[in-house]
Design a protein around this motif. Structure first.
Motif, mmCIF file in Angstrom:
data_model
loop_
_atom_site.group_PDB
_atom_site.id
_atom_site.type_symbol
_atom_site.label_atom_id
_atom_site.label_comp_id
_atom_site.label_asym_id
_atom_site.label_seq_id
_atom_site.Cartn_x
_atom_site.Cartn_y
_atom_site.Cartn_z
ATOM 1 N N GLU A 41 30.857 58.763 40.288
ATOM 2 C CA GLU A 41 29.569 58.962 40.959
ATOM 3 C C GLU A 41 29.315 57.853 41.963
ATOM 4 O O GLU A 41 29.980 56.834 41.995
ATOM 5 C CB GLU A 41 28.445 59.005 39.927
ATOM 6 N N ASN A 42 28.237 58.073 42.801
ATOM 7 C CA ASN A 42 27.735 57.076 43.750
ATOM 8 C C ASN A 42 28.822 56.538 44.675
ATOM 9 O O ASN A 42 28.899 55.338 44.944
ATOM 10 C CB ASN A 42 27.073 55.914 43.011
ATOM 11 N N GLY A 43 29.691 57.467 45.133
ATOM 12 C CA GLY A 43 30.697 57.092 46.111
ATOM 13 C C GLY A 43 31.912 56.417 45.515
ATOM 14 O O GLY A 43 32.747 55.875 46.259
ATOM 15 N N GLY A 44 32.083 56.421 44.149
ATOM 16 C CA GLY A 44 33.259 55.821 43.530
ATOM 17 C C GLY A 44 34.505 56.664 43.779
ATOM 18 O O GLY A 44 34.423 57.891 43.899
ATOM 19 N N SER A 45 35.659 56.038 43.865
ATOM 20 C CA SER A 45 36.923 56.760 44.089
ATOM 21 C C SER A 45 37.738 56.812 42.783
ATOM 22 O O SER A 45 37.629 55.926 41.944
ATOM 23 C CB SER A 45 37.729 56.062 45.189
ATOM 24 N N CYS A 46 38.537 57.868 42.680
ATOM 25 C CA CYS A 46 39.304 58.121 41.447
ATOM 26 C C CYS A 46 40.756 57.668 41.642
ATOM 27 O O CYS A 46 41.388 57.946 42.661
ATOM 28 C CB CYS A 46 39.247 59.611 41.145
ATOM 29 N N SER A 47 41.307 56.990 40.650
ATOM 30 C CA SER A 47 42.704 56.561 40.709
ATOM 31 C C SER A 47 43.609 57.778 40.532
ATOM 32 O O SER A 47 43.460 58.544 39.575
ATOM 33 C CB SER A 47 43.005 55.534 39.604
ATOM 34 N N PRO A 48 44.576 58.011 41.412
ATOM 35 C CA PRO A 48 45.436 59.192 41.286
ATOM 36 C C PRO A 48 46.378 59.102 40.103
ATOM 37 O O PRO A 48 46.964 60.115 39.687
ATOM 38 C CB PRO A 48 46.187 59.209 42.625
ATOM 39 N N GLU A 49 46.541 57.912 39.559
ATOM 40 C CA GLU A 49 47.473 57.751 38.448
ATOM 41 C C GLU A 49 46.816 58.073 37.116
ATOM 42 O O GLU A 49 47.330 58.878 36.339
ATOM 43 C CB GLU A 49 48.020 56.336 38.444
ATOM 44 N N ASP A 50 45.685 57.432 36.870
ATOM 45 C CA ASP A 50 45.066 57.627 35.546
ATOM 46 C C ASP A 50 43.643 58.178 35.635
ATOM 47 O O ASP A 50 42.961 58.334 34.630
ATOM 48 C CB ASP A 50 45.067 56.300 34.774
ATOM 49 N N GLY A 51 43.138 58.421 36.852
ATOM 50 C CA GLY A 51 41.801 59.005 37.004
ATOM 51 C C GLY A 51 40.666 58.031 36.801
ATOM 52 O O GLY A 51 39.509 58.437 36.744
ATOM 53 N N SER A 52 40.964 56.727 36.665
ATOM 54 C CA SER A 52 39.878 55.754 36.487
ATOM 55 C C SER A 52 39.089 55.610 37.797
ATOM 56 O O SER A 52 39.619 55.801 38.901
ATOM 57 C CB SER A 52 40.446 54.400 36.077
#
Length: 388
Positions: A41-52
């Motif tokens: 949320e709030n403009g955070g980006s997702c890690s393509p490896e583990d989704g964090s």
């Protein structure tokens, strides 16, 4: 949910896609063949490896759902806020700027809005007048002493002064009261804190700054500077000796103003005397005219009748003469009867006719007696003539 996402990552064991597995998952996707969706949320980006989630500056949490703790801001909320003074709480959680209250500005919100401005970010303009102070927070006017009103445009009513016009003036003898500080502005001839004292002897006028010019112990009016002379003196400055009769005249004891009154009275008397002289001369003229008219009425008016022809050279009239005052003619009733004969007429008139000329004691008139004579009019004004 976080445990479920981590379990899926362990089972998939990959984060790339493509035939050769050389492409990174698109934004918002992760997992085997990029089949999993991110939930940051709030403009955070997702890690393509583990989704964090990699949170944007100012946010924190597994899914970036919370802002930084108070006093912190920036990336991973790792920066400490500055010391904001007049602000709505700590600094902004993203930028670290202080959120200033209305009426203040600056990086630390420690500066008041400049004169004539107020409100949030000092964006509003004040409308106060007469040196009033504008409240930087809400723009209300704090009036200068002596003024009232929402914009301080109204002066205190007469007799009041001070902030909000709450004080009462205590000035006397028609003195004006300052609306600012209640100071009394005395009228000419008065002095003192409340204008209750007359000017000191020898002075007069506004502020008692003028010097009296009265002589011979005369008293000076504290307002106008008029000199009041002692017995035996007169004049504007009481510098002239006065006769006993003049001492009874109040005009000898007063100066400039009364002196002008004295001159005015003299001018009026002169005009009256001139009018009397003119009326007298007019009366004499009318009397003389009337007298001349009376003299004209006393002159005899004589006419004569009876046509005749005279060829001799010297004849005199005989008979009675009658007077006709209206026609100015001699009336000769009996004609000529003898040569060189005279006849007494009314009013003692004697008429002679010689060489066809008739003359009387009232004048001489020539007539052609050889022609028929009717009624003739003699001149109205004749001068007496002596006959022999």
């Amino acid at each position: 949910m976080l445990q479920r996402i981590v379990g899926e990552r362990e089972r998939s064991g990959g984060e790339e896609s493509g035939i050769h597995c050389d492409n990174v998952c698109a934004q918002g996707r992760w997992g085997p063949n990029c089949s999993m969706s991110c939930h940051c949320e709030n403009g955070g980006s997702c890690s393509p490896e583990d989704g964090s989630c990699e949170c944007a500056p100012g946010y924190r949490g597994a899914l970036c759902q919370r802002i930084c703790s108070p006093g912190f801001y920036g990336h991973r909320c790792s920066q400490t806020c500055p010391q904001c003074v007049h602000a709505n709480g700590p600094c902004h959680h993203i930028t670290g700027h202080c959120d200033c209250l209305p009426g203040f500005f600056g990086p630390l919100c420690n500066q008041v809005c400049p004169s004539g401005r107020f409100g949030r970010s000092c964006a509003e303009f004040c409308i106060c007048s007469n040196n009033a102070t504008c409240n930087p927070i809400d723009g209300s006017c704090q009036c200068y002493p002596g003024w009232i009103g929402s914009d301080c445009s109204d002066e205190c009513p007469p007799g009041l002064w001070g902030p909000d016009c709450i004080h009462t003036c205590n000035c006397h003898n028609d003195a004006e009261c300052s609306a600012y500080d209640g100071e009394c502005k005395c009228t000419p001839g008065w002095t003192g804190l409340f204008c209750t004292q007359k000017c000191p002897p020898g002075t007069f006028g506004y502020g008692c700054r003028q010097m009296c010019e009265c002589l011979n112990n005369a008293t000076c009016d504290h307002v106008t500077g008029t000199c009041y002379c002692n017995p035996g003196f007169k004049g504007i400055r009481c510098d002239q000796a006065a006769l006993m009769m003049e001492e009874l005249n109040p005009y000898t004891k007063i100066s400039p103003a009364h002196g002008s009154e004295r001159h005015s009275a003299g001018a009026i008397i002169g005009v009256i005397v001139l009018l009397l002289i003119i009326m007298t001369l007019l009366g004499l003229f009318l009397w003389y005219r009337q007298r001349q008219k009376d003299k004209d009425h006393d002159m005899p008016n004589v006419s004569y009748t009876q046509a005749m022809r005279i060829s001799s050279t010297d004849y005199s009239l005989s008979g009675a003469c009658t007077v006709d005052r209206r026609q100015n003619t001699y009336i000769m009733e009996n004609g000529f009867k003898g040569r060189n004969k005279t006849t007494g007429c009314n009013r003692g008139m004697t008429v002679h006719c010689n060489e066809m000329v008739c003359s009387g004691i009232y004048g001489v008139s020539a007539y052609n007696l050889s022609e028929p004579v009717g009624t003739r009019t003699l001149p109205s004004k004749l001068s007496p003539t002596a006959f022999t």
